[in-house]
Design a protein around this motif. Structure first.
Motif, PDB file in Angstrom:
ATOM      1  N   THR A  70       0.829  -1.235  -0.081  1.00  0.00           N
ATOM      2  CA  THR A  70      -0.030  -0.015  -0.006  1.00  0.00           C
ATOM      3  C   THR A  70       0.851   1.154  -0.207  1.00  0.00           C
ATOM      4  O   THR A  70       2.137   1.290   0.531  1.00  0.00           O
ATOM      5  CB  THR A  70      -0.929  -0.132   1.309  1.00  0.00           C
ATOM      6  OG1 THR A  70      -0.218  -0.020   2.245  1.00  0.00           O
ATOM      7  CG2 THR A  70      -1.982  -1.022   1.277  1.00  0.00           C
ATOM      8  N   LYS A  71       0.241   2.434  -0.261  1.00  0.00           N
ATOM      9  CA  LYS A  71       0.965   3.621  -0.415  1.00  0.00           C
ATOM     10  C   LYS A  71       1.665   3.941   0.621  1.00  0.00           C
ATOM     11  O   LYS A  71       1.516   3.650   1.800  1.00  0.00           O
ATOM     12  CB  LYS A  71       0.094   4.737  -0.693  1.00  0.00           C
ATOM     13  CG  LYS A  71       0.337   6.144  -0.846  1.00  0.00           C
ATOM     14  CD  LYS A  71      -0.545   7.155  -0.972  1.00  0.00           C
ATOM     15  CE  LYS A  71      -0.002   8.491  -1.393  1.00  0.00           C
ATOM     16  NZ  LYS A  71      -0.905   9.389  -1.768  1.00  0.00           N
ATOM     17  N   ASN A  72       3.022   4.620   0.595  1.00  0.00           N
ATOM     18  CA  ASN A  72       3.884   4.894   1.668  1.00  0.00           C
ATOM     19  C   ASN A  72       4.871   3.751   2.134  1.00  0.00           C
ATOM     20  O   ASN A  72       5.670   4.176   3.131  1.00  0.00           O
ATOM     21  CB  ASN A  72       3.478   5.736   2.521  1.00  0.00           C
ATOM     22  CG  ASN A  72       2.865   7.103   2.055  1.00  0.00           C
ATOM     23  OD1 ASN A  72       3.217   7.647   1.077  1.00  0.00           O
ATOM     24  ND2 ASN A  72       1.543   7.532   2.652  1.00  0.00           N
ATOM     25  N   TYR A 110       3.637  -3.155 -10.668  1.00  0.00           N
ATOM     26  CA  TYR A 110       2.153  -3.132 -10.263  1.00  0.00           C
ATOM     27  C   TYR A 110       1.536  -4.696  -9.679  1.00  0.00           C
ATOM     28  O   TYR A 110       2.026  -5.572 -10.511  1.00  0.00           O
ATOM     29  CB  TYR A 110       1.350  -2.877 -11.505  1.00  0.00           C
ATOM     30  CG  TYR A 110       0.055  -2.575 -10.912  1.00  0.00           C
ATOM     31  CD1 TYR A 110      -0.694  -1.706 -10.276  1.00  0.00           C
ATOM     32  CD2 TYR A 110      -1.217  -3.626 -11.406  1.00  0.00           C
ATOM     33  CE1 TYR A 110      -1.948  -1.407  -9.917  1.00  0.00           C
ATOM     34  CE2 TYR A 110      -2.418  -3.561 -10.946  1.00  0.00           C
ATOM     35  CZ  TYR A 110      -2.910  -2.574 -10.296  1.00  0.00           C
ATOM     36  OH  TYR A 110      -4.226  -2.282  -9.970  1.00  0.00           O
ATOM     37  N   TYR A 164       9.562   2.047  -3.864  1.00  0.00           N
ATOM     38  CA  TYR A 164       8.694   2.994  -2.987  1.00  0.00           C
ATOM     39  C   TYR A 164       7.264   2.812  -3.599  1.00  0.00           C
ATOM     40  O   TYR A 164       7.055   3.008  -4.787  1.00  0.00           O
ATOM     41  CB  TYR A 164       8.917   4.365  -2.694  1.00  0.00           C
ATOM     42  CG  TYR A 164       8.285   5.173  -1.888  1.00  0.00           C
ATOM     43  CD1 TYR A 164       8.502   5.106  -0.679  1.00  0.00           C
ATOM     44  CD2 TYR A 164       7.251   6.006  -2.304  1.00  0.00           C
ATOM     45  CE1 TYR A 164       7.749   5.897   0.101  1.00  0.00           C
ATOM     46  CE2 TYR A 164       6.255   6.923  -1.501  1.00  0.00           C
ATOM     47  CZ  TYR A 164       6.704   6.725  -0.124  1.00  0.00           C
ATOM     48  OH  TYR A 164       5.905   7.505   0.721  1.00  0.00           O
ATOM     49  N   PHE A 165       6.268   2.759  -2.550  1.00  0.00           N
ATOM     50  CA  PHE A 165       4.989   2.627  -3.479  1.00  0.00           C
ATOM     51  C   PHE A 165       4.359   3.871  -3.345  1.00  0.00           C
ATOM     52  O   PHE A 165       3.879   4.569  -2.083  1.00  0.00           O
ATOM     53  CB  PHE A 165       4.136   1.558  -2.441  1.00  0.00           C
ATOM     54  CG  PHE A 165       4.284   0.274  -2.571  1.00  0.00           C
ATOM     55  CD1 PHE A 165       3.638  -0.532  -3.567  1.00  0.00           C
ATOM     56  CD2 PHE A 165       5.388  -0.700  -1.730  1.00  0.00           C
ATOM     57  CE1 PHE A 165       3.704  -1.792  -3.837  1.00  0.00           C
ATOM     58  CE2 PHE A 165       5.530  -1.854  -1.991  1.00  0.00           C
ATOM     59  CZ  PHE A 165       4.741  -2.641  -3.181  1.00  0.00           C
ATOM     60  N   PHE A 166       4.288   4.526  -4.754  1.00  0.00           N
ATOM     61  CA  PHE A 166       3.582   5.659  -4.584  1.00  0.00           C
ATOM     62  C   PHE A 166       2.137   5.913  -4.508  1.00  0.00           C
ATOM     63  O   PHE A 166       1.257   6.699  -4.091  1.00  0.00           O
ATOM     64  CB  PHE A 166       4.041   6.213  -6.189  1.00  0.00           C
ATOM     65  CG  PHE A 166       5.529   6.630  -6.121  1.00  0.00           C
ATOM     66  CD1 PHE A 166       6.149   7.781  -5.513  1.00  0.00           C
ATOM     67  CD2 PHE A 166       6.394   5.574  -6.714  1.00  0.00           C
ATOM     68  CE1 PHE A 166       7.516   7.715  -5.648  1.00  0.00           C
ATOM     69  CE2 PHE A 166       7.558   5.834  -6.644  1.00  0.00           C
ATOM     70  CZ  PHE A 166       8.272   6.855  -6.017  1.00  0.00           C
ATOM     71  N   TYR A 167       1.556   4.761  -4.770  1.00  0.00           N
ATOM     72  CA  TYR A 167      -0.117   4.619  -4.796  1.00  0.00           C
ATOM     73  C   TYR A 167      -0.130   2.992  -4.267  1.00  0.00           C
ATOM     74  O   TYR A 167       0.614   2.252  -4.262  1.00  0.00           O
ATOM     75  CB  TYR A 167      -0.647   4.679  -6.064  1.00  0.00           C
ATOM     76  CG  TYR A 167      -0.643   5.869  -6.537  1.00  0.00           C
ATOM     77  CD1 TYR A 167      -1.408   6.872  -6.276  1.00  0.00           C
ATOM     78  CD2 TYR A 167       0.520   6.205  -7.710  1.00  0.00           C
ATOM     79  CE1 TYR A 167      -1.221   8.285  -6.864  1.00  0.00           C
ATOM     80  CE2 TYR A 167       0.644   7.490  -8.347  1.00  0.00           C
ATOM     81  CZ  TYR A 167      -0.335   8.471  -7.894  1.00  0.00           C
ATOM     82  OH  TYR A 167      -0.179   9.697  -8.395  1.00  0.00           O
ATOM     83  N   ASP A 168      -1.321   2.495  -3.819  1.00  0.00           N
ATOM     84  CA  ASP A 168      -1.654   1.202  -3.374  1.00  0.00           C
ATOM     85  C   ASP A 168      -1.286   0.429  -4.521  1.00  0.00           C
ATOM     86  O   ASP A 168      -1.836   0.617  -5.738  1.00  0.00           O
ATOM     87  CB  ASP A 168      -3.062   1.278  -2.991  1.00  0.00           C
ATOM     88  CG  ASP A 168      -3.363   1.727  -1.636  1.00  0.00           C
ATOM     89  OD1 ASP A 168      -2.405   2.223  -0.950  1.00  0.00           O
ATOM     90  OD2 ASP A 168      -4.525   1.786  -1.281  1.00  0.00           O
ATOM     91  N   LYS A 169      -0.395  -0.643  -4.382  1.00  0.00           N
ATOM     92  CA  LYS A 169      -0.287  -1.769  -5.388  1.00  0.00           C
ATOM     93  C   LYS A 169       0.772  -1.265  -6.450  1.00  0.00           C
ATOM     94  O   LYS A 169       1.075  -2.157  -7.333  1.00  0.00           O
ATOM     95  CB  LYS A 169      -1.482  -2.357  -6.131  1.00  0.00           C
ATOM     96  CG  LYS A 169      -2.390  -2.831  -5.169  1.00  0.00           C
ATOM     97  CD  LYS A 169      -3.437  -3.728  -5.685  1.00  0.00           C
ATOM     98  CE  LYS A 169      -4.491  -3.037  -6.583  1.00  0.00           C
ATOM     99  NZ  LYS A 169      -5.379  -3.689  -6.958  1.00  0.00           N
ATOM    100  N   LEU A 170       1.249  -0.195  -6.409  1.00  0.00           N
ATOM    101  CA  LEU A 170       2.096   0.436  -7.407  1.00  0.00           C
ATOM    102  C   LEU A 170       3.502   1.152  -6.829  1.00  0.00           C
ATOM    103  O   LEU A 170       3.124   1.918  -6.113  1.00  0.00           O
ATOM    104  CB  LEU A 170       1.286   1.617  -8.229  1.00  0.00           C
ATOM    105  CG  LEU A 170       2.180   1.985  -9.451  1.00  0.00           C
ATOM    106  CD1 LEU A 170       2.694   1.146 -10.503  1.00  0.00           C
ATOM    107  CD2 LEU A 170       1.597   3.344  -9.958  1.00  0.00           C
ATOM    108  N   SER A 171       4.453   0.447  -7.364  1.00  0.00           N
ATOM    109  CA  SER A 171       5.955   0.868  -6.898  1.00  0.00           C
ATOM    110  C   SER A 171       7.009   1.282  -7.930  1.00  0.00           C
ATOM    111  O   SER A 171       6.619   0.655  -8.947  1.00  0.00           O
ATOM    112  CB  SER A 171       6.412  -0.254  -5.689  1.00  0.00           C
ATOM    113  OG  SER A 171       6.845  -1.453  -6.498  1.00  0.00           O
TER     114      SER A 171
END
Length: 184
Positions: free
Chosen positions: A21-23, A96, A62-69
């Motif tokens: 998840t994000k962050n 992703y 780093y995860f910038f959005y949920d499920k996306l790094s």
């Protein structure tokens, strides 16, 4: 014995969610075993047959959005084309995850770009000189979360490299690795 069973059960049930998840941070790496096929040169000759290659590739993301790094990957490769053929790579990646973060097994797709530097010596000890090239690749696979933070990954990778003006490589790899998902 009962205590061991309890700890193992706790390990696989209580912590069966992931940190995609994000962050959150992604730290890990993989090792790959490759079989490579090289295209013919412009003069119609083939410089070498198929060969076997081994790669180790640590990464941080780093995860910038949920499920996306997104992040940076390094690599070290040893190739058996010559007696001593080694190169190092660096480049960005984007990854992703397709399933919900609560899933214990998740599917992912990764795209990346790499810049490589290296050199080789032939079997008779002659230095072939330094080289550099670049390429892009894709990785698809499954992340099997052993607990809330650690995932075992199995993947199928594809990399396309342009070695010089006449030589292009396409590589398929089977990979395995670990990723550690850290909360902020």
């Amino acid at each position: 014995m009962k205590l061991k069973i309890f700890i193992i059960s706790l390990f696989f049930t209580t912590f069966s969610y992931s940190q995609i998840t994000k962050n959150n941070w992604l730290v890990g790496g993989s090792g790959n075993f490759k079989t490579t096929t090289t295209k013919f040169l412009s003069d119609g000759t083939k410089p070498y047959d198929n060969r076997t290659i081994f790669t180790i590739a640590p990464n941080v993301g780093y995860f910038f959005y949920d499920k996306l790094s997104g992040g940076i990957s390094l690599s070290y490769t040893y190739d058996n084309i010559f007696e001593d053929y080694q190169y190092f790579g660096i480049g960005p990646f984007v990854r992703y995850y397709f399933l919900n973060p609560e899933k214990r097994i998740n599917l992912f797709l990764q795209g990346n770009y790499n810049y490589y530097e290296g050199g080789a010596k032939t079997v008779d000890g002659n230095d072939t000189g330094k080289f550099h090239n670049n390429g892009h690749g894709f990785k698809a696979g499954s992340a099997i979360f052993l607990n809330s933070s650690v995932a075992l990954e199995l993947s199928l990778d594809y990399i396309s490299n342009r070695l010089n003006s006449t030589l292009k490589e396409k590589t398929f790899m089977i990979g395995a690795g670990f990723q550690i998902h850290l909360e902020k």
